[in-house]
Structure formats: structure tokens, C-alpha cells
Enzyme design. Sequence first.
Site, mmCIF file in Angstrom:
data_model
loop_
_atom_site.group_PDB
_atom_site.id
_atom_site.type_symbol
_atom_site.label_atom_id
_atom_site.label_comp_id
_atom_site.label_asym_id
_atom_site.label_seq_id
_atom_site.Cartn_x
_atom_site.Cartn_y
_atom_site.Cartn_z
ATOM 1 N N HIS A 26 50.048 15.544 19.598
ATOM 2 C CA HIS A 26 48.699 15.283 20.038
ATOM 3 C C HIS A 26 48.604 14.234 21.035
ATOM 4 O O HIS A 26 49.791 13.649 21.459
ATOM 5 C CB HIS A 26 47.937 14.842 18.979
ATOM 6 C CG HIS A 26 47.993 13.662 18.559
ATOM 7 N ND1 HIS A 26 47.171 13.140 17.427
ATOM 8 C CD2 HIS A 26 49.190 12.666 18.689
ATOM 9 C CE1 HIS A 26 47.551 11.975 17.053
ATOM 10 N NE2 HIS A 26 48.731 11.412 17.829
ATOM 11 N N CYS A 45 49.002 6.031 22.776
ATOM 12 C CA CYS A 45 48.692 7.497 22.272
ATOM 13 C C CYS A 45 47.850 8.372 23.377
ATOM 14 O O CYS A 45 47.688 9.512 22.930
ATOM 15 C CB CYS A 45 47.883 7.257 20.898
ATOM 16 S SG CYS A 45 48.713 6.125 20.112
ATOM 17 N N HIS A 51 52.434 13.062 22.535
ATOM 18 C CA HIS A 51 53.595 12.627 21.636
ATOM 19 C C HIS A 51 53.710 13.299 20.260
ATOM 20 O O HIS A 51 52.395 13.941 19.729
ATOM 21 C CB HIS A 51 53.601 11.080 21.554
ATOM 22 C CG HIS A 51 52.471 10.687 20.638
ATOM 23 N ND1 HIS A 51 51.284 10.439 21.624
ATOM 24 C CD2 HIS A 51 52.143 10.300 19.463
ATOM 25 C CE1 HIS A 51 50.047 10.164 20.339
ATOM 26 N NE2 HIS A 51 50.789 10.012 19.179
ATOM 27 N N HIS A 53 54.251 13.750 15.862
ATOM 28 C CA HIS A 53 54.304 13.163 14.397
ATOM 29 C C HIS A 53 54.922 14.078 13.652
ATOM 30 O O HIS A 53 54.806 15.220 13.787
ATOM 31 C CB HIS A 53 52.921 12.870 14.077
ATOM 32 C CG HIS A 53 52.505 11.613 14.880
ATOM 33 N ND1 HIS A 53 52.935 10.402 14.704
ATOM 34 C CD2 HIS A 53 51.315 11.657 15.765
ATOM 35 C CE1 HIS A 53 52.046 9.617 15.729
ATOM 36 N NE2 HIS A 53 51.334 10.410 16.259
ATOM 37 N N ASP A 91 51.951 23.751 11.964
ATOM 38 C CA ASP A 91 53.287 23.458 12.146
ATOM 39 C C ASP A 91 54.052 23.672 13.887
ATOM 40 O O ASP A 91 53.666 24.975 14.222
ATOM 41 C CB ASP A 91 54.290 24.097 11.316
ATOM 42 C CG ASP A 91 55.615 23.317 11.155
ATOM 43 O OD1 ASP A 91 55.689 22.122 11.298
ATOM 44 O OD2 ASP A 91 56.546 24.132 10.942
ATOM 45 N N HIS A 92 54.614 22.853 14.493
ATOM 46 C CA HIS A 92 55.061 22.987 15.758
ATOM 47 C C HIS A 92 54.051 23.299 16.673
ATOM 48 O O HIS A 92 54.151 24.277 17.732
ATOM 49 C CB HIS A 92 56.071 23.936 15.851
ATOM 50 C CG HIS A 92 57.454 23.535 15.321
ATOM 51 N ND1 HIS A 92 57.674 23.105 13.915
ATOM 52 C CD2 HIS A 92 58.375 22.901 15.929
ATOM 53 C CE1 HIS A 92 58.771 22.643 13.572
ATOM 54 N NE2 HIS A 92 59.465 22.450 14.750
ATOM 55 N N GLU A 141 50.309 9.741 8.956
ATOM 56 C CA GLU A 141 50.527 10.084 10.509
ATOM 57 C C GLU A 141 52.046 9.644 10.728
ATOM 58 O O GLU A 141 52.652 9.973 11.699
ATOM 59 C CB GLU A 141 49.516 9.601 11.469
ATOM 60 C CG GLU A 141 49.893 9.871 12.766
ATOM 61 C CD GLU A 141 48.861 9.121 13.792
ATOM 62 O OE1 GLU A 141 48.282 9.780 14.554
ATOM 63 O OE2 GLU A 141 48.872 7.945 13.631
HETATM 64 N N1 LIG Z 1 42.377 4.829 13.132
HETATM 65 C C1 LIG Z 1 43.526 5.429 13.855
HETATM 66 N N2 LIG Z 1 44.159 4.797 14.369
HETATM 67 C C2 LIG Z 1 45.353 5.096 15.382
HETATM 68 C C3 LIG Z 1 45.579 6.626 15.283
HETATM 69 C C4 LIG Z 1 44.731 7.450 14.528
HETATM 70 O O1 LIG Z 1 45.129 8.770 14.272
HETATM 71 N N3 LIG Z 1 43.693 6.750 13.598
HETATM 72 N N4 LIG Z 1 46.630 7.104 15.944
HETATM 73 C C5 LIG Z 1 47.399 6.628 16.673
HETATM 74 C C6 LIG Z 1 48.699 7.017 17.081
HETATM 75 O O2 LIG Z 1 48.571 8.498 17.250
HETATM 76 C C7 LIG Z 1 49.788 6.308 17.216
HETATM 77 O O3 LIG Z 1 50.984 7.196 17.400
HETATM 78 C C8 LIG Z 1 50.265 5.668 15.969
HETATM 79 O O4 LIG Z 1 50.808 4.435 16.564
HETATM 80 P P1 LIG Z 1 51.539 3.205 15.781
HETATM 81 O O5 LIG Z 1 50.717 2.626 14.862
HETATM 82 O O6 LIG Z 1 52.098 2.596 16.990
HETATM 83 O O7 LIG Z 1 52.609 3.958 14.852
HETATM 84 P P2 LIG Z 1 53.908 3.254 13.997
HETATM 85 O O8 LIG Z 1 53.309 3.233 12.516
HETATM 86 O O9 LIG Z 1 54.922 4.258 14.134
HETATM 87 O O10 LIG Z 1 53.833 2.002 14.467
HETATM 88 P P3 LIG Z 1 55.005 0.993 14.186
HETATM 89 O O11 LIG Z 1 55.277 0.430 15.763
HETATM 90 O O12 LIG Z 1 56.209 1.450 13.510
HETATM 91 O O13 LIG Z 1 54.194 -0.260 13.401
HETATM 92 C C9 LIG Z 1 46.966 5.097 16.883
HETATM 93 N N5 LIG Z 1 45.919 4.547 16.172
#
Ligand SMILES: Nc1nc2c(c(=O)[nH]1)N=C([C@H](O)[C@H](O)COP(=O)(O)OP(=O)(O)OP(=O)(O)O)CN2
Length: 152
Positions: A26, A45, A51, A53, A91-92, A141
Site C-alpha cells: 500500500h 509510508c 511498501h 506488510h 493477498d498479494h 500491520e
Molecule cells: N494510525 C496509523 N498510523 C500509521 C499507519 C496506520 O495504518 N495507522 N501506518 C503506517 C505505515 O504503514 C508504516 O508502515 C508503519 O510504520 P512503522 O510504525 O515505522 O512500523 P514498524 O512497527 O515496523 O516500526 P518500528 O520502526 O519497528 O517501530 C504508519 N502509521
Amino acid sequence: MLHMNAPLQRKRKIYVTRTIGFNAAHRLFNPDFSDQENHKIYGKCSNEHGHGHNYELEITLYGTIDPQTGFLFDLKQLKSILEEEITERFDHKHLNFDVREMQDCVPTTELLAVVIWDILDLRLQQFNNREITLYEVKIYETGKNAVRYLGQ
Ligand SMILES: Nc1nc2c(c(=O)[nH]1)N=C([C@H](O)[C@H](O)COP(=O)(O)OP(=O)(O)OP(=O)(O)O)CN2
């Protein structure tokens, strides 16, 4: 008659959960905002090509245990419904382009949970006469980020 009556002297309300996962891409990007605004709100993002998930979902049903079967809902049947409604649809896929239900929104985890709720709630309506309802859609996520939606 089997002796499951003892625990079922009265109606028992219970929750049943099935877990399912899918991989999808997404991009968090709102076309109403400039690129700069998108970057400010969504950061990495909003990168142009998106990217991916590994989404993990927990789908929970709520209702009364059937005194004949001892089930709230057959988990094999729930597995089939989730494969048809979730795996096949998501999926995918790229959520911004490939999933009709997500095309008019920014595909955040919050909105993904709402869309999945609406899909499953509709599908499960045929079982409402058995006092079974969708209780919760929970989506991880990432390993650390999760959203729960209870249909409100
Ligand atoms: N309220 C929301 N906030 C965020 C969403 C969402 O869907 N709802 N999504 C994202 C991003 O898609 C992003 O990929 C997530 O990023 P991040 O927090 O960096 O993910 P991690 O848990 O892998 O991060 P760490 O670095 O391991 O803590 C962002 N915000």
C-alpha cells in the site's frame, strides 16, 4: 443425547477467534493533499511506489453456544469464509489499486479494519438467526502496530 447439558443448563455467551494472514502493498497518500503535505503526514509510508506488510488478522465472533453441537460457530467454516472473503480479495494485492473496496480511501490499517468488518458482517448476516455476530476485527500491520474495530 450427549451429556453436554451440564455446562449448558443456561445459555452461554462466548467468543471464538480465527487468525488469518495476508501480504499486501500500500501507499499512504491522499490525493487532496500536496506531495509535501502527504510526506509531512505519512512520512516514508507515502513513498511513491508503496511498501508491503505481512498483515495478521484476528477475527472474533460472539454469540450463544449451540446446545446440539457445542460450537458457537464451526471454525472450519469460518476458515473457509475468511479464505474466500479475505485471502482471495487481499493477498498479494496492492491495496490502492487492486482492491475495489479500498480504492476511494487512504489504505490505513484503521480503514482496512472497517472495510474488512463490512465485508464479513454482510457475509455473516445469514447466521444471525443463530445468535452469532461479528464482535471484533483486529489487524496487526506490523509486529508492533495493531488496530481493533468493534463495528461502532
Ligand atoms: N494510525 C496509523 N498510523 C500509521 C499507519 C496506520 O495504518 N495507522 N501506518 C503506517 C505505515 O504503514 C508504516 O508502515 C508503519 O510504520 P512503522 O510504525 O515505522 O512500523 P514498524 O512497527 O515496523 O516500526 P518500528 O520502526 O519497528 O517501530 C504508519 N502509521
